[in-house]
Design a protein around this motif. Structure first.
Motif, PDB file in Angstrom:
ATOM      1  N   ASP A   1       0.795  -1.227   0.000  1.00  0.00           N
ATOM      2  CA  ASP A   1       0.000   0.000   0.000  1.00  0.00           C
ATOM      3  C   ASP A   1       0.827   1.276   0.000  1.00  0.00           C
ATOM      4  O   ASP A   1       0.283   2.370   0.003  1.00  0.00           O
TER       5      ASP A   1
ATOM      6  N   GLN B   1      -2.290   3.487  -1.580  1.00  0.00           N
ATOM      7  CA  GLN B   1      -3.557   2.792  -1.393  1.00  0.00           C
ATOM      8  C   GLN B   1      -3.986   2.878   0.070  1.00  0.00           C
ATOM      9  O   GLN B   1      -3.943   1.906   0.810  1.00  0.00           O
TER      10      GLN B   1
ATOM     11  N   ASN C   1     -12.936  -0.309   0.432  1.00  0.00           N
ATOM     12  CA  ASN C   1     -11.613  -0.553  -0.146  1.00  0.00           C
ATOM     13  C   ASN C   1     -11.359  -2.059  -0.157  1.00  0.00           C
ATOM     14  O   ASN C   1     -11.851  -2.805   0.704  1.00  0.00           O
TER      15      ASN C   1
ATOM     16  N   SER D   1      -8.302  -5.179  -1.562  1.00  0.00           N
ATOM     17  CA  SER D   1      -6.985  -5.465  -2.124  1.00  0.00           C
ATOM     18  C   SER D   1      -6.771  -6.969  -2.169  1.00  0.00           C
ATOM     19  O   SER D   1      -7.098  -7.685  -1.212  1.00  0.00           O
TER      20      SER D   1
ATOM     21  N   ASN E   1      -5.799  -3.290  -6.405  1.00  0.00           N
ATOM     22  CA  ASN E   1      -6.376  -2.483  -5.327  1.00  0.00           C
ATOM     23  C   ASN E   1      -7.512  -1.617  -5.848  1.00  0.00           C
ATOM     24  O   ASN E   1      -7.514  -1.178  -7.006  1.00  0.00           O
TER      25      ASN E   1
ATOM     26  N   ASN F   1      -2.492   2.703 -12.841  1.00  0.00           N
ATOM     27  CA  ASN F   1      -3.604   3.118 -11.990  1.00  0.00           C
ATOM     28  C   ASN F   1      -4.546   4.033 -12.760  1.00  0.00           C
ATOM     29  O   ASN F   1      -4.140   4.777 -13.661  1.00  0.00           O
TER      30      ASN F   1
END
Length: 711
Positions: free
Chosen positions: A52, A130, A428, A430, A445, A501
């Protein structure tokens, strides 16, 4: 050596570095029957990548910590700092934290604050790309956390850091900083005190559409104090922090303006000062199980800023301005975490958070903005492992209550701001596949975030230089920005990575510059929709592969601090918005090298170049960022002292030169600072005669949370 051989040997280089850092070496000296103490140390990683976040060590990298913090940040690959666009890392806007807490200052005030903070007072930089449910949903797309704290030791220790640099454009200008850090710990409590100052003379030349030309001669001063006390209460711990920062700036402006066919010459002076006070209390409940955590944290921050502009020619000055602002931030949070039986192993985190911001602005003593924001939040996040798979799933709910009033100078009445009172949910998730555990991994993510308008964009007053041609003002009716962030990344051994991303943004806050006749105005507004694509890649190449046989490389126990290598970084960003029909993306190229010279001298070189491309409503006439930085460093006196010689922007190529694209006519803007400067810095750990004074390891925290710190 053939190019096809570089990739596998570079991968081997990475693995050698990894195992050299993770495996302690066996002692080879004479054995002692009586052992007084044992210290297990690790080599600090210059760059460490986690699922992250990416962590950059500043404390042991002279090329990063030789100047001020802003200059050090600008040398990080993929990080762009701009007063127009803010702070962006690999295409993501960054919310700035310090020691785990939001800094809550923005725009030119943030730039001045970071310029006044010496880089050698920074321990490390964490860029959290993240942020999970435990972080505020208002963190936006990503977080940069500036860590200044160091662990107190079981004896009195002291470290002095200082530096001097200069620029020489139209005349010689000096810049210097000094700081002293004291640490101590006894059986009752530990404490740390860090005091320092920074002095910076600089120049700026600005041109806007040839109707305004400005020459700024600046003198900035900053003093700061950071203190911390740690009390052990049984197995528990209480931490108390107090931070104080005092900043002042004097700017002498020689200006030329053309307004309605009339030319004028101006000589103005700007006085700006700010005071920041922060008090924090943290209570940590300790458990036998180190994976279990209960923490209570409360803080109060006050930031006062005063801005005054007056003519040195005309008295009284019809264009004089005197603006002030006062900001108070209160927050309290509870965090709890414990292991749970999910799949092979797991962890559950729960927490609550309350934040209140009060901001007021005044013009000549008359309050013209009263803004209040309250946020209440609860979160839950679960993580689990199954074989080579790691899973994280989180949910955060936040309730916002934003309201206030602003003064309409034409009518003399106060109008209510557009209120924002909503409850929103932010998920969220992941998934990470550990291709080779602790060596290579692939992750996907997603998180949803929000950013509340910052006070610099809300403030209706002009807090920069203004004249008949130029007016800067905020927009009190800005709305919050919503982010949907997606990312995929393949990483190997903390140094090599490739990723993509995508961010879908609603109500993005952008700077709007318009020209009507000879009047140019700048304010902030919301952009309905913005889509941002960003592709990035980074890879190291050890120079040993060009002159060392493969069989010898296999035997090497490499430490990245002791080998020569080149790190290559590249990224491509494309912004898509309805207002621009054919957007053009831009590339970022960065080459940084470390070269070990004779007599243990280390040479670092860092070159960054950004190509032309759209950044919101701006298009560059030349590169957004183009600079070469060099440094030579060496350690002396049993590594107690580090001396660094450095040169920034060697070819004097870094400047802002762009045109606006939001409306016709386009506005052409050019700003050139004295970015080329030369200097030296040194850091000295003052020796102690205390026999217990062992150099303790200074390791990067391996826990996910990094905000718990001494300072």
């Amino acid at each position: 050596m053939k190019l096809k051989s570089i990739l596998p040997i570079s991968a081997l280089f990475l693995s050698q570095i990894y195992f050299a850092q993770e495996t302690p070496k066996k002692e080879t000296g004479n054995k002692e029957k009586e052992i007084e103490a044992v210290n297990i140390t690790k080599t600090k990683k210059a760059v460490e990548q986690k699922a992250d976040r990416t962590i950059y060590d500043f404390s042991e990298q002279p090329h990063l910590n030789s100047g001020n913090t802003l200059e050090g940040l600008q040398k990080i690959p993929g990080l762009v700092v701009s007063e127009m666009a803010g702070m962006i890392y690999q295409g993501k806007s960054l919310d700035v934290y310090m020691d785990g807490r939001p800094l809550n200052i923005y725009s030119s005030q943030l730039t001045a604050y970071l310029e006044g903070l010496p880089a050698n007072s920074i321990e490390r930089i964490e860029i959290i790309t993240q942020p999970g449910a435990e972080f505020p949903a208002t963190s936006g797309g990503a977080i940069i956390n500036i860590i200044t704290s160091k662990n107190a030791k079981s004896y009195l220790s002291a470290t002095y850091a200082g530096g001097y640099r200069f620029s020489n454009y139209d005349h010689y200008r000096s810049k210097f900083n000094n700081s002293l850090t004291l640490n101590s710990k006894n059986k009752w409590f530990g404490w740390q005190l860090n005091i320092g100052q920074n002095y910076n003379e600089s120049e700026t030349k600005s041109t806007i559409d040839e109707i305004s030309r400005l020459y700024n001669d600046n003198v900035n001063r900053n003093q700061y104090l950071r203190s911390a006390f740690t009390f052990d209460i049984g197995q528990d711990r209480l931490l108390l922090n107090y931070n104080l920062s005092l900043g002042s700036s004097d700017r002498y402006v020689d200006g030329y303006s053309l307004y309605k066919g009339k030319e004028s010459i101006d000589k103005d002076k700007i006085d700006q000062s700010n005071t920041r006070n922060e008090v924090t209390a943290t209570y940590q409940k300790k458990f036998d199980d180190k994976n279990k955590k209960l923490e209570f944290k409360g803080s109060y921050t006050n930031f006062i800023n005063d801005f005054a502009q007056a003519s040195l020619i005309i008295k009284p000055d019809p264009n004089a301005s005197e603006n002030g602002s006062n900001q108070n931030v209160y927050n309290f949070r509870i965090d709890y975490a414990q292991p749970i039986q999910i799949l092979d192993e797991g962890k559950l985190s729960l927490g609550a958070f309350y934040d209140q911001l009060e901001f007021s602005a005044d013009n000549f003593g008359v309050e013209n903005l009263d803004y209040k924001s309250k946020t209440t939040a609860f979160y839950s996040e679960a993580s689990a492992t199954k074989g080579k798979m790691d899973f994280v799933l989180g949910l955060r709910g936040e309730y916002y209550n934003i309201n206030g009033t602003s003064l309409d100078f034409e009518t003399g009445t106060y109008d209510k701001l557009r209120s924002f009172e909503k409850f929103k949910v932010f998920p969220n998730a992941s998934i990470q596949y550990n291709i080779i555990p602790k060596v290579a991994f692939f992750n996907i993510n997603y998180n949803k975030k929000i950013t509340l308008p910052n006070v610099a964009n809300l403030n209706p007053n002009n807090t920069r230089y203004g004249n008949e041609n130029i007016d800067f003002s905020g927009n009190p009716n800005l709305q919050p920005t919503i982010f949907d962030n997606f990312e995929i990344k393949l990483s190997a051994l903390n140094y090599a990575f490739i990723g993509y991303n995508f961010t879908n943004t609603k109500n993005q806050v952008v700077q709007i510059v318009k020209r009507e006749g000879d009047a140019i105005s700048q304010t902030s507004d919301n952009l309905d929709r913005l889509k941002t694509h960003n592709f990035n890649i980074g890879f190291p190449i050890p120079l040993a592969i060009f002159n060392t046989p493969f069989k010898d490389i296999m035997k090497m126990d490499m430490n990245p601090d002791q080998v020569s290598f080149i790190f290559l970084y590249g990224s491509y960003q494309l912004q898509q918005m309805d207002q621009i029909i054919n957007p053009k993306g831009y590339w970022t190229y960065n080459v940084s090298g470390q070269f070990i010279l004779p007599y243990k001298v280390k040479f670092n070189a860092n070159y960054t170049y950004l190509t032309k491309g759209n950044e919101f409503f701006y298009y560059p006439n030349k590169s957004f960022y183009n600079t070469l930085n060099l440094s030579l460093s060496r350690k002396f006196n049993k590594d107690r002292m580090t001396l660094t010689l450095f040169a920034n922007d060697v070819f004097n190529t870094n400047e802002t030169n762009l045109r606006t694209t939001n409306a016709l006519p386009n506005v052409y803007i050019r700003n050139k600072n004295d970015t080329r400067n030369f200097g030296l810095s040194f850091n000295y750990k003052i020796p102690t005669k205390n026999k217990l004074a062992k150099e303790s390891p200074n390791l990067l925290n391996q826990e996910k949370r990094e905000e718990t710190s001494t300072l």
